[in-house]
Structures are given as C-alpha cells and as structure tokens.
Design a protein around this motif. Structure first.
Motif, PDB file in Angstrom:
ATOM      1  N   HIS A  19       0.463  -0.942  -0.068  1.00  0.00           N
ATOM      2  CA  HIS A  19       0.269  -0.469   0.252  1.00  0.00           C
ATOM      3  C   HIS A  19       0.819   1.625   0.109  1.00  0.00           C
ATOM      4  O   HIS A  19       1.626   1.512   0.942  1.00  0.00           O
ATOM      5  N   ARG A  20       1.269   1.984  -1.026  1.00  0.00           N
ATOM      6  CA  ARG A  20       1.772   2.945  -1.370  1.00  0.00           C
ATOM      7  C   ARG A  20       0.599   4.832  -1.632  1.00  0.00           C
ATOM      8  O   ARG A  20       0.155   4.552  -1.872  1.00  0.00           O
ATOM      9  N   ASP A  21       2.026   5.637  -0.593  1.00  0.00           N
ATOM     10  CA  ASP A  21       1.532   6.507  -0.611  1.00  0.00           C
ATOM     11  C   ASP A  21       2.840   7.610  -0.495  1.00  0.00           C
ATOM     12  O   ASP A  21       3.595   7.384  -0.537  1.00  0.00           O
ATOM     13  N   GLU A  22       2.730   9.071  -0.362  1.00  0.00           N
ATOM     14  CA  GLU A  22       3.859   9.792  -0.617  1.00  0.00           C
ATOM     15  C   GLU A  22       4.871   9.176   0.611  1.00  0.00           C
ATOM     16  O   GLU A  22       5.798   9.876   0.639  1.00  0.00           O
ATOM     17  N   ARG A  23       4.369   8.571   1.561  1.00  0.00           N
ATOM     18  CA  ARG A  23       5.527   8.584   2.562  1.00  0.00           C
ATOM     19  C   ARG A  23       6.164   6.867   2.694  1.00  0.00           C
ATOM     20  O   ARG A  23       7.741   6.818   2.927  1.00  0.00           O
TER      21      ARG A  23
END
Length: 195
Positions: A19-23
């Motif tokens: 689960h990817r995001d800007e972090r």
C-alpha cells in the motif's frame, strides 16, 4: 499477503501486498489468520537473525526431528540469498526433491518451509541478512542436516561456496546414511478387468 504454493506441496512463497503513498509503503508481513486460511502453521516461538559477511556463504541444509520438528518463515532483509528447501516427507510424491527461491531485500518475498523439510541458503551478496520465524525452539539433540553438495540432491548453488561451517560441510551423503525416513510406496492400484 499473496500466497503461492511451490512445486513442493505445502511450501509457499509469501509476497507482500504493498500500500503505497507519498510516505513510501506499508504492508503486512505476517498474519496468523491468513496463514491458517492456507492450512499453514502460524505458530512462532522463536525468531532468528543471521548476518552473512561474504557472498557465497552457505548455511544448511538443516532440519529438526519430531517432536521438535519446525516450520520456518524465511525473509531476506538486506542483500540477497538463494533459499533452498528439500522435501523429507516419506509419504510425499516429491520426496527428496528441492525448490530454490531467490529472496532479496528488494523483492521482500518470504518462503514458508513446512515441517519435515530441510532448509538452507547461500548468500548472493556481501552483508546478506536473513530473519526467520520458527515454530519450535532450537533443540540440539533433534538437529540434523543434509550435505549441500550431495549429488543425489542435485542442487545447483549459483556461487562457489566461500564460507561454510565445519558441521554443515560434514553432514553425510544420502548414500551413506540410514537415518532418513524411506519413501512410503503408493498403495497398489486395482487393474481394470475386462469381462
């Protein structure tokens, strides 16, 4: 998590579901319920870490006898390894066959090793680090091993062996031992009779 059964029934590769995001990313690496749903023993009583200074270092092939037989969930957290398992279940159609899986810090893949499987790996990089969750405590009197270079197993290690313990180098060849369970012959099948 994504479970894929290998060519050896009961042994699975386990990939994370990112689960990817800007972090960066988040992923589950272990969930007892998911392991149970795939018929796998989720019990962990010990977690081990090994650091391998040099590429070519070989550890194994190890297993423990009942009642200390163990499952393992193996993951490379730094560098890369070739992880190898050998089926020692006498009733199995894949008895003495092996599977090799590349585990790396980059692919974040794990290998689930069932009971009655020998397990070993070779470091493919300097500084390879490996963690494994184990279902039984290390029991010295129950520990056994297979020789990494036994011609009867036919394992193709990718690198020359640079470092190996004297114990691992000295396990007897299959042809010289009588302590392994022998395969259980399949029951005879009835032949169809023409009338």
């Amino acid at each position: 998590m994504i479970f894929r059964e290998t060519a050896l029934p009961g042994a699975f590769t386990v990939d994370i579901q990112e689960h990817r995001d800007e972090r960066g990313l988040f992923a589950r690496t272990f969930c007892a319920r998911e392991f149970e749903a795939h018929g796998l023993n989720p019990l962990t009583v010990q977690t081990n870490l090994s650091f391998n200074a040099r590429a070519g270092t070989l550890r194994g092939l190890h297993y423990q006898l009942p009642p200390a037989a163990e499952t393992k969930l193996v993951r490379c957290t730094r560098g890369a390894i070739l992880d190898v398992i050998v089926d020692l279940r006498p009733q199995s159609p894949t008895y003495l066959q092996h599977v090799a899986v590349e585990l790396t810090a980059d692919n974040r893949r794990a290998l689930f090793v069932p009971e009655q499987f020998a397990h070993g790996y070779q470091a493919l990089t300097d500084g390879a680090e490996v963690t494994y969750q184990v279902s039984a405590a290390y029991t010295p009197g129950s520990e056994r091993g297979l020789r990494f270079d036994d011609p009867a197993l036919g394992i193709g290690w990718p690198l020359p062996v640079t470092v190996i313990s004297s114990k691992d180098a000295a396990w007897p060849l299959l042809a010289d031992r009588d302590d392994l369970p022998r395969p259980v012959p399949a029951p005879p099948t009835a032949l169809e009779v023409s009338r």
